[in-house]
Design a protein around this motif. Structure first.
Motif, PDB file in Angstrom:
ATOM      1  N   GLY A   1       0.801  -1.232   0.000  1.00  0.00           N
ATOM      2  CA  GLY A   1       0.000   0.000   0.000  1.00  0.00           C
ATOM      3  C   GLY A   1       0.824   1.267   0.000  1.00  0.00           C
ATOM      4  O   GLY A   1       0.294   2.354  -0.181  1.00  0.00           O
ATOM      5  N   GLN A   2       2.125   1.148   0.229  1.00  0.00           N
ATOM      6  CA  GLN A   2       3.009   2.318   0.155  1.00  0.00           C
ATOM      7  C   GLN A   2       4.414   1.827  -0.212  1.00  0.00           C
ATOM      8  O   GLN A   2       4.720   0.648   0.007  1.00  0.00           O
ATOM      9  CB  GLN A   2       3.041   3.057   1.484  1.00  0.00           C
ATOM     10  CG  GLN A   2       3.527   2.203   2.616  1.00  0.00           C
ATOM     11  CD  GLN A   2       3.455   2.966   3.938  1.00  0.00           C
ATOM     12  OE1 GLN A   2       2.534   3.720   4.167  1.00  0.00           O
ATOM     13  NE2 GLN A   2       4.446   2.753   4.780  1.00  0.00           N
TER      14      GLN A   2
ATOM     15  N   ASN B   1      13.936  -4.811  -8.809  1.00  0.00           N
ATOM     16  CA  ASN B   1      12.531  -5.027  -8.423  1.00  0.00           C
ATOM     17  C   ASN B   1      11.834  -5.925  -9.437  1.00  0.00           C
ATOM     18  O   ASN B   1      11.542  -5.524 -10.565  1.00  0.00           O
ATOM     19  CB  ASN B   1      11.787  -3.687  -8.317  1.00  0.00           C
ATOM     20  CG  ASN B   1      10.392  -3.869  -7.723  1.00  0.00           C
ATOM     21  OD1 ASN B   1      10.052  -4.951  -7.226  1.00  0.00           O
ATOM     22  ND2 ASN B   1       9.579  -2.821  -7.767  1.00  0.00           N
ATOM     23  N   THR B   2      11.597  -7.167  -8.998  1.00  0.00           N
ATOM     24  CA  THR B   2      10.808  -8.100  -9.821  1.00  0.00           C
ATOM     25  C   THR B   2       9.513  -8.437  -9.085  1.00  0.00           C
ATOM     26  O   THR B   2       8.841  -9.400  -9.432  1.00  0.00           O
ATOM     27  CB  THR B   2      11.587  -9.412 -10.075  1.00  0.00           C
ATOM     28  OG1 THR B   2      12.016  -9.943  -8.811  1.00  0.00           O
ATOM     29  CG2 THR B   2      12.783  -9.202 -10.975  1.00  0.00           C
ATOM     30  N   ALA B   3       9.183  -7.645  -8.049  1.00  0.00           N
ATOM     31  CA  ALA B   3       8.023  -7.987  -7.208  1.00  0.00           C
ATOM     32  C   ALA B   3       6.782  -7.209  -7.639  1.00  0.00           C
ATOM     33  O   ALA B   3       5.952  -7.740  -8.398  1.00  0.00           O
ATOM     34  CB  ALA B   3       8.361  -7.756  -5.745  1.00  0.00           C
ATOM     35  N   ARG B   4       6.659  -5.955  -7.199  1.00  0.00           N
ATOM     36  CA  ARG B   4       5.530  -5.122  -7.599  1.00  0.00           C
ATOM     37  C   ARG B   4       5.989  -3.675  -7.751  1.00  0.00           C
ATOM     38  O   ARG B   4       6.784  -3.186  -6.953  1.00  0.00           O
ATOM     39  CB  ARG B   4       4.393  -5.187  -6.557  1.00  0.00           C
ATOM     40  CG  ARG B   4       3.566  -6.468  -6.630  1.00  0.00           C
ATOM     41  CD  ARG B   4       2.822  -6.600  -7.974  1.00  0.00           C
ATOM     42  NE  ARG B   4       2.094  -7.859  -8.134  1.00  0.00           N
ATOM     43  CZ  ARG B   4       2.531  -8.926  -8.799  1.00  0.00           C
ATOM     44  NH1 ARG B   4       3.718  -8.921  -9.376  1.00  0.00           N
ATOM     45  NH2 ARG B   4       1.774  -9.994  -8.910  1.00  0.00           N
TER      46      ARG B   4
ATOM     47  N   ASP C   1       4.679  -0.782  -7.195  1.00  0.00           N
ATOM     48  CA  ASP C   1       4.425   0.256  -6.191  1.00  0.00           C
ATOM     49  C   ASP C   1       5.292   0.101  -4.936  1.00  0.00           C
ATOM     50  O   ASP C   1       5.115   0.846  -3.972  1.00  0.00           O
ATOM     51  CB  ASP C   1       2.939   0.304  -5.820  1.00  0.00           C
ATOM     52  CG  ASP C   1       2.434  -1.013  -5.260  1.00  0.00           C
ATOM     53  OD1 ASP C   1       3.237  -1.954  -5.117  1.00  0.00           O
ATOM     54  OD2 ASP C   1       1.219  -1.093  -4.963  1.00  0.00           O
ATOM     55  N   LEU C   2       6.225  -0.830  -4.943  1.00  0.00           N
ATOM     56  CA  LEU C   2       7.135  -0.959  -3.790  1.00  0.00           C
ATOM     57  C   LEU C   2       8.229   0.114  -3.811  1.00  0.00           C
ATOM     58  O   LEU C   2       8.942   0.297  -2.838  1.00  0.00           O
ATOM     59  CB  LEU C   2       7.783  -2.349  -3.767  1.00  0.00           C
ATOM     60  CG  LEU C   2       6.818  -3.520  -3.543  1.00  0.00           C
ATOM     61  CD1 LEU C   2       7.548  -4.847  -3.672  1.00  0.00           C
ATOM     62  CD2 LEU C   2       6.170  -3.415  -2.169  1.00  0.00           C
TER      63      LEU C   2
ATOM     64  N   ARG D   1       4.304   0.541 -11.633  1.00  0.00           N
ATOM     65  CA  ARG D   1       3.017   0.977 -11.088  1.00  0.00           C
ATOM     66  C   ARG D   1       1.918   0.816 -12.112  1.00  0.00           C
ATOM     67  O   ARG D   1       0.828   0.398 -11.809  1.00  0.00           O
ATOM     68  CB  ARG D   1       3.075   2.477 -10.744  1.00  0.00           C
ATOM     69  CG  ARG D   1       3.645   2.706  -9.433  1.00  0.00           C
ATOM     70  CD  ARG D   1       4.018   4.126  -9.179  1.00  0.00           C
ATOM     71  NE  ARG D   1       4.837   4.053  -7.988  1.00  0.00           N
ATOM     72  CZ  ARG D   1       4.333   4.013  -6.769  1.00  0.00           C
ATOM     73  NH1 ARG D   1       3.047   4.143  -6.569  1.00  0.00           N
ATOM     74  NH2 ARG D   1       5.119   3.865  -5.728  1.00  0.00           N
ATOM     75  N   LYS D   2       2.223   1.226 -13.336  1.00  0.00           N
ATOM     76  CA  LYS D   2       1.239   1.120 -14.399  1.00  0.00           C
ATOM     77  C   LYS D   2       1.854   0.243 -15.485  1.00  0.00           C
ATOM     78  O   LYS D   2       2.951   0.547 -15.968  1.00  0.00           O
ATOM     79  CB  LYS D   2       0.935   2.513 -14.951  1.00  0.00           C
ATOM     80  CG  LYS D   2      -0.176   2.551 -15.960  1.00  0.00           C
ATOM     81  CD  LYS D   2      -0.578   4.001 -16.256  1.00  0.00           C
ATOM     82  CE  LYS D   2      -1.684   4.075 -17.264  1.00  0.00           C
ATOM     83  NZ  LYS D   2      -1.330   3.523 -18.573  1.00  0.00           N
ATOM     84  N   GLU D   3       1.180  -0.833 -15.825  1.00  0.00           N
ATOM     85  CA  GLU D   3       1.679  -1.728 -16.878  1.00  0.00           C
ATOM     86  C   GLU D   3       0.630  -1.794 -17.991  1.00  0.00           C
ATOM     87  O   GLU D   3      -0.563  -1.882 -17.686  1.00  0.00           O
ATOM     88  CB  GLU D   3       1.935  -3.116 -16.295  1.00  0.00           C
ATOM     89  CG  GLU D   3       3.042  -3.079 -15.234  1.00  0.00           C
ATOM     90  CD  GLU D   3       3.415  -4.452 -14.690  1.00  0.00           C
ATOM     91  OE1 GLU D   3       2.876  -5.460 -15.181  1.00  0.00           O
ATOM     92  OE2 GLU D   3       4.241  -4.515 -13.782  1.00  0.00           O
ATOM     93  N   PRO D   4       1.058  -1.704 -19.266  1.00  0.00           N
ATOM     94  CA  PRO D   4       2.415  -1.472 -19.757  1.00  0.00           C
ATOM     95  C   PRO D   4       2.973  -0.122 -19.298  1.00  0.00           C
ATOM     96  O   PRO D   4       2.218   0.829 -19.085  1.00  0.00           O
ATOM     97  CB  PRO D   4       2.252  -1.492 -21.282  1.00  0.00           C
ATOM     98  CG  PRO D   4       0.947  -2.161 -21.563  1.00  0.00           C
ATOM     99  CD  PRO D   4       0.087  -1.917 -20.368  1.00  0.00           C
ATOM    100  N   LEU D   5       4.290  -0.062 -19.189  1.00  0.00           N
ATOM    101  CA  LEU D   5       4.976   1.140 -18.709  1.00  0.00           C
ATOM    102  C   LEU D   5       4.790   2.297 -19.681  1.00  0.00           C
ATOM    103  O   LEU D   5       5.018   2.152 -20.881  1.00  0.00           O
ATOM    104  CB  LEU D   5       6.473   0.832 -18.568  1.00  0.00           C
ATOM    105  CG  LEU D   5       7.387   2.011 -18.230  1.00  0.00           C
ATOM    106  CD1 LEU D   5       7.075   2.581 -16.857  1.00  0.00           C
ATOM    107  CD2 LEU D   5       8.851   1.583 -18.293  1.00  0.00           C
ATOM    108  N   THR D   6       4.375   3.456 -19.135  1.00  0.00           N
ATOM    109  CA  THR D   6       4.221   4.643 -19.983  1.00  0.00           C
ATOM    110  C   THR D   6       5.137   5.779 -19.534  1.00  0.00           C
ATOM    111  O   THR D   6       5.279   6.768 -20.250  1.00  0.00           O
ATOM    112  CB  THR D   6       2.764   5.158 -19.930  1.00  0.00           C
ATOM    113  OG1 THR D   6       2.386   5.280 -18.557  1.00  0.00           O
ATOM    114  CG2 THR D   6       1.804   4.221 -20.656  1.00  0.00           C
TER     115      THR D   6
END
Ligand code: MLT
Length: 297
Positions: A203-204, A223-226, A228-229, A253-258
């Motif tokens: 969450g943060q 970072n291969t996890a999520r 937003d980490l 955070r947003k996939e696909p990456l923009t």
């Protein structure tokens, strides 16, 4: 026999096995209203990270026969598990099947970062020969700090040990694991040469400005996890100041990456959420899905 929607696809062998058992597998990709209608017709739905099953989609399924949601992968953050359970729809995932694939991607990124493989590849394709500029560092003798110590982190730890690295890890529960030293979050942040994230979304961001400021100069982040980490702004500042020598990102955070600041950055090694995307992992995931369907129907 069950009608199964594999909305993000399914390994071919698994599909054949399910059909041999008499089930029907629909591999059409539904979105929006069409997904809501289809969910009301099926008994089970199998998804990867591309489909989100929130309260609305789950309620649509619950109006019909939906009894089972299978997340073909580890993270279930794209499923509203609470709503599913309220409707007596079980939610399963396949946590073991993709651990090695994700750990290999993380490890490949570590090698790419410290030997400048990403930048060297890009610039050679531009006709440049930047041998001096891309002098690297070695993994041997460096410390890998793992934040989170589930299956993927352990697998990555094994690979790192084989390459002569010291491995330390931190996680919420105190649970010694032979061959690795559990320590505090602070020690990982402050002493590791490579820091790799292996927790679910919390969450943060786990790594923001305060954490980057305390890291060793020249640290590498993986970072291969999520997505937003990590606080992306803080990461970009830490890369600009040289505090972070390089970052490898497979998740966003947003996939696909923009976010152009990330995809155009020369010190960020990128992959499009490839963690579990190997033939072997998808085959293993397929086998687990077949077992889950057999248990349920
Ligand atoms: C997972 O949660 O299994 C990984 O992020 C891989 C994926 O979703 O493709």
């Amino acid at each position: 026999m069950a009608l199964i929607l594999a909305n993000d696809g399914i390994d071919l062998k698994a599909r054949d096995a399910l059909e041999a058992l008499g089930h029907t597998v629909d591999v059409t990709k539904y979105e929006g209203e069409a997904l809501l209608s289809r969910l009301a017709e099926v008994d089970a739905v199998v998804i990867r990270s591309a489909t989100t099953l929130g309260a609305e989609q789950i309620a649509a399924g619950a109006k019909g026969n939906l009894k089972l949601i299978v997340r073909a992968g580890v993270g279930i953050d794209n499923i509203d598990v609470e709503t599913a359970l309220e409707h007596n729809i079980s939610v399963r995932n396949t946590p073991e099947a993709s651990s090695n694939a994700v750990a290999e991607v993380a490890f490949a990124h570590m090698l790419a970062l410290c030997h400048n493989l990403y930048a060297a590849n890009v610039t050679m394709r531009q006709g440049k020969w930047l041998k001096k500029e891309y002098e690297g560092t070695e993994l041997l003798g460096k410390t890998l700090g793992l934040i989170g110590f589930g299956r993927i982190a352990r697998n990555l730890g094994q690979k790192a040990v084989a390459f002569g690295m010291d491995v330390i890890f931190t996680r919420r529960t105190e649970a010694p694991v032979e061959g690795y030293r559990q320590t505090t979050f602070d020690e990982v942040i402050e002493t590791a040469d490579f820091i790799s994230l292996h927790t679910p979304s919390v969450g943060q961001p786990v790594l923001g400005k305060a954490e980057f400021d305390r890291m060793k100069d020249g640290v590498f982040i993986i970072n291969t996890a999520r997505g937003d980490l990590i606080d992306d702004d803080a990461l970009l500042d830490a890369l600009a100041s040289g505090k972070v020598a390089g970052a490898a990102l497979d998740v966003f955070r947003k996939e696909p990456l923009t976010d152009e600041r990330l995809w155009s950055h020369p010190k960020i090694s990128l992959t499009p959420h490839l963690g579990a995307a190997t033939k072997e992992a998808q085959a293993r995931i397929g086998d687990v899905i077949v077992d889950i369907i057999k248990e349920t129907f």
